[in-house]
Design a protein around this motif. Structure first.
Motif, mmCIF file in Angstrom:
data_model
loop_
_atom_site.group_PDB
_atom_site.id
_atom_site.type_symbol
_atom_site.label_atom_id
_atom_site.label_comp_id
_atom_site.label_asym_id
_atom_site.label_seq_id
_atom_site.Cartn_x
_atom_site.Cartn_y
_atom_site.Cartn_z
ATOM 1 N N TRP A 26 2.214 3.294 -11.262
ATOM 2 C CA TRP A 26 1.520 2.143 -10.687
ATOM 3 C C TRP A 26 1.786 2.046 -9.181
ATOM 4 O O TRP A 26 0.869 1.770 -8.391
ATOM 5 C CB TRP A 26 1.967 0.881 -11.403
ATOM 6 N N GLY A 27 3.039 2.284 -8.791
ATOM 7 C CA GLY A 27 3.361 2.266 -7.371
ATOM 8 C C GLY A 27 2.647 3.369 -6.613
ATOM 9 O O GLY A 27 2.194 3.164 -5.474
ATOM 10 N N THR A 28 2.546 4.550 -7.226
ATOM 11 C CA THR A 28 1.804 5.650 -6.592
ATOM 12 C C THR A 28 0.339 5.284 -6.410
ATOM 13 O O THR A 28 -0.272 5.590 -5.375
ATOM 14 C CB THR A 28 1.933 6.913 -7.450
ATOM 15 N N THR A 46 -0.136 2.800 -3.469
ATOM 16 C CA THR A 46 0.028 3.341 -2.118
ATOM 17 C C THR A 46 -1.135 4.224 -1.689
ATOM 18 O O THR A 46 -1.147 4.710 -0.554
ATOM 19 C CB THR A 46 1.335 4.154 -2.040
ATOM 20 N N HIS A 47 -2.102 4.415 -2.564
ATOM 21 C CA HIS A 47 -3.295 5.170 -2.175
ATOM 22 C C HIS A 47 -4.093 4.342 -1.170
ATOM 23 O O HIS A 47 -4.231 3.129 -1.315
ATOM 24 C CB HIS A 47 -4.143 5.481 -3.410
ATOM 25 N N PRO A 48 -4.644 4.958 -0.110
ATOM 26 C CA PRO A 48 -5.357 4.188 0.927
ATOM 27 C C PRO A 48 -6.490 3.324 0.385
ATOM 28 O O PRO A 48 -6.663 2.170 0.815
ATOM 29 C CB PRO A 48 -5.881 5.282 1.863
ATOM 30 N N VAL A 49 -7.268 3.853 -0.543
ATOM 31 C CA VAL A 49 -8.377 3.067 -1.087
ATOM 32 C C VAL A 49 -7.849 1.862 -1.855
ATOM 33 O O VAL A 49 -8.369 0.739 -1.740
ATOM 34 C CB VAL A 49 -9.266 3.954 -1.991
ATOM 35 N N THR A 50 -6.796 2.092 -2.640
ATOM 36 C CA THR A 50 -6.203 0.981 -3.412
ATOM 37 C C THR A 50 -5.662 -0.095 -2.484
ATOM 38 O O THR A 50 -5.768 -1.290 -2.769
ATOM 39 C CB THR A 50 -5.085 1.509 -4.320
ATOM 40 N N LYS A 51 -5.065 0.307 -1.386
ATOM 41 C CA LYS A 51 -4.540 -0.671 -0.425
ATOM 42 C C LYS A 51 -5.647 -1.586 0.085
ATOM 43 O O LYS A 51 -5.479 -2.808 0.164
ATOM 44 C CB LYS A 51 -3.881 0.044 0.751
ATOM 45 N N GLU A 61 12.251 7.843 2.985
ATOM 46 C CA GLU A 61 11.912 7.919 4.398
ATOM 47 C C GLU A 61 10.693 7.074 4.767
ATOM 48 O O GLU A 61 10.737 6.287 5.719
ATOM 49 C CB GLU A 61 11.660 9.388 4.781
ATOM 50 N N THR A 62 9.596 7.197 4.030
ATOM 51 C CA THR A 62 8.365 6.494 4.396
ATOM 52 C C THR A 62 8.251 5.168 3.631
ATOM 53 O O THR A 62 8.913 4.956 2.608
ATOM 54 C CB THR A 62 7.138 7.361 4.082
ATOM 55 N N ALA A 63 7.376 4.303 4.153
ATOM 56 C CA ALA A 63 7.168 2.993 3.515
ATOM 57 C C ALA A 63 6.553 3.158 2.124
ATOM 58 O O ALA A 63 6.932 2.440 1.180
ATOM 59 C CB ALA A 63 6.280 2.117 4.390
ATOM 60 N N ASP A 64 5.614 4.094 1.984
ATOM 61 C CA ASP A 64 4.991 4.307 0.678
ATOM 62 C C ASP A 64 6.015 4.765 -0.353
ATOM 63 O O ASP A 64 6.005 4.317 -1.505
ATOM 64 C CB ASP A 64 3.873 5.346 0.789
#
Length: 396
Positions: free
Chosen positions: A75-77, A80-85, A366-369
Motif C-alpha cells: 500500500w505504501g509503494t 508513493t507512485h506519482p499518479v497516486t500522489k 534515504e528518500t522520503a518515499d
C-alpha cells in the motif's frame, strides 16, 4: 455548561493518571515480562519452559513478518507512485473543501429525545407534548434597581416592559403585569397612585382578594416603607427547537437592555438549560483551539522535525473540518453531546498520525518515499488495528 467543564477536568485527571500508570506500573510489569521471555517461560503457563531452538535455527520468540505489514508495504509503494500522489492530494483537498463548507452549514439545534431510550417515559412525554399540547414557558421580567416607584415616569417604564416583551416575535402577545392592573384599578376608582399615596394605595390594592396574588410579584423592604423589586410575567411561544429557545433568551435580553431605562432582566428556570445552547459554538471553538495548541506543544519534542509537526497539526484541523461536513450529511447538530465526541475524535486522530509521523522521522531510509513505505510497513498495521479497536469501543 458547568457539567461539561467538570467532565473536561475529570478527563484531564484520567489521562494524567493513565500516563503515570504507563510509566510506573506497566513499565515494571514489562520488565518482568522481558525476564520471562529470556528465561524461556510461556505466557499462559510461566512455570512451563519452552523447548530450546535447534542449533542454527531462529529463536522461538523472534518476530515474524506479518501479512498485514506486507500488505501495508504494498500500500505504501502504491501511495508513493506519482499518479497516486496526485489523486490522493486532489481527494484530500476536495474533502477539506467539503469540510470547510460543512463548518458554515452545521446546525446548532438540540433534540432532547436523543438523550432518552426509545421506550422511556421521557420520550413518550416529549412526543405527546409535541403532538397534543401547547405549553408556553413563563418568563419573569425582574426589576431590581434603585428606582422611585412613586413617580409616574416609573409607572410608564414598567408598562413599557410589557410592550417590549410582547413585541418580541418569540413571545406571546400577552403578559401579567401588576402595574397594568394596578393602574386600571386606580383609574376605575378615581384614586391617585403617584407620590406619597403610592404605597398606601398599593397595600389597599393587594388586600383585595382578587388582586392578592400580585403579592408574589412585589418585594418590600423589611420595614415595609419601600418597594425594592418587582416583576411582570411574560410567556415564550412553544417551540422545542433549541435554536428558537436560545434566540428567545438572547433577543429578549438585548431588547430590554436597549429599549428600557430600568435595570430589568428576564429570567426563568429553563434559561439555565438554554445557556448551553448560547455558548456551545463558542466553547467548541475554544476547546478545538486549545487542543490544537496542545497537539503542537506535545508532539514537537517527539517529532523533532518542524515540518512534520505542522503536518500533523494540519491533519488534525482537516479532520475536524471533515467531521463537521459529515455532521451536515448525517444531519447531526452541534450540541453538548456532539461537542464531546469532537474532542474525543481529536485524541484518536492525533495519536495515530503522530505514530506514523514518528516512524517516518526515525526511519533510516534515504528518500522520503522509502521512509513512507518503511513507516507504513513497520507501524501501519498496529495503527490500523488500534484505530479499528477504538471505533468498535465507541460504537458498541
Amino acid at each position: 455548561m458547568l457539567h461539561f467543564r467538570y467532565f473536561c477536568i475529570y478527563a484531564a485527571l484520567t489521562v494524567t493518571f493513565s500516563f503515570l500508570m504507563i510509566v510506573t506500573y506497566f513499565v515494571a510489569i514489562m520488565s518482568f515480562d522481558v525476564r520471562r521471555i529470556k528465561s524461556g517461560r510461556r505466557d499462559c503457563l510461566p512455570f512451563c519452559l519452552a523447548p530450546r531452538p535447534k542449533e542454527g535455527g531462529p529463536e522461538w520468540d523472534e518476530p515474524v513478518q506479518q501479512n498485514s505489514n506486507l500488505a501495508l508495504k504494498l500500500w505504501g509503494t502504491l501511495l508513493t507512485h506519482p499518479v497516486t500522489k496526485v489523486v490522493v492530494i486532489c481527494l484530500s483537498l476536495a474533502l477539506l473543501g467539503a469540510g470547510i463548507y460543512g463548518v458554515t452549514q452545521v446546525d446548532e439545534s438540540f433534540d432532547r429525545q436523543i438523550l432518552a431510550k426509545d421506550d422511556s417515559y421521557l420520550r413518550r412525554f416529549l412526543s405527546a407534548e409535541a403532538k397534543n399540547f401547547v405549553l408556553s414557558i413563563q418568563v419573569s421580567i425582574v426589576e431590581s434597581g434603585d428606582v422611585d416607584y412613586e413617580q409616574n415616569s416609573t409607572h410608564q417604564q414598567i408598562k413599557e416592559l410589557t410592550n417590549i416583551v410582547t413585541g418580541n416575535k418569540h413571545y406571546l402577545n400577552r403578559s401579567i403585569s401588576w402595574m397594568e392592573v394596578f393602574s386600571q384599578y386606580a383609574q376605575s376608582s378615581g384614586k391617585n397612585i403617584t407620590g406619597p399615596a403610592f404605597l398606601p394605595e398599593l397595600r389597599s390594592f393587594l388586600s383585595i382578594p382578587d388582586f392578592a396574588h400580585f403579592k408574589q410579584d412585589l418585594k418590600f423592604s423589611e420595614d415595609g416603607k419601600k418597594l425594592e423589586a418587582s416583576r411582570i410575567l411574560s410567556f415564550m411561544k412553544n417551540d422545542g427547537s433549541s435554536t428558537f429557545q436560545k434566540n428567545a433568551m438572547l433577543t429578549l435580553r438585548d431588547d430590554i437592555a436597549e429599549k428600557s431605562k430600568l435595570d430589568a432582566f428576564p429570567i426563568t428556570r429553563l434559561f439555565i438549560f438554554f445557556e448551553q445552547y448560547a455558548i456551545t459554538s463558542r466553547e467548541t471553538i475554544r476547546n478545538l483551539i486549545i487542543a490544537a495548541v496542545a497537539v503542537l506543544v506535545v508532539t514537537s519534542p517527539f517529532l523533532v522535525d518542524c515540518t512534520v509537526t505542522f503536518i500533523v497539526v494540519f491533519n488534525f484541523a482537516a479532520l475536524i473540518c471533515e467531521l463537521f461536513g459529515l455532521m451536515v450529511i448525517w444531519n447531526v447538530s452541534l450540541n453538548s453531546v456532539s461537542m464531546i465526541n469532537l474532542v474525543m475524535a481529536i485524541g484518536f486522530a492525533v495519536d495515530y498520525s503522530a505514530h506514523i509521523a514518528h516512524a517516518y522521522i526515525m526511519s533510516n531510509k534515504e528518500t522520503a518515499d522509502e521512509r513512507v513505505v518503511d513507516a507504513l510497513s513497520t507501524l501501519g498495521a498496529s495503527v490500523f488495528m488500534g484505530g479499528k479497536w477504538c471505533v468498535g469501543q465507541v460504537l458498541f
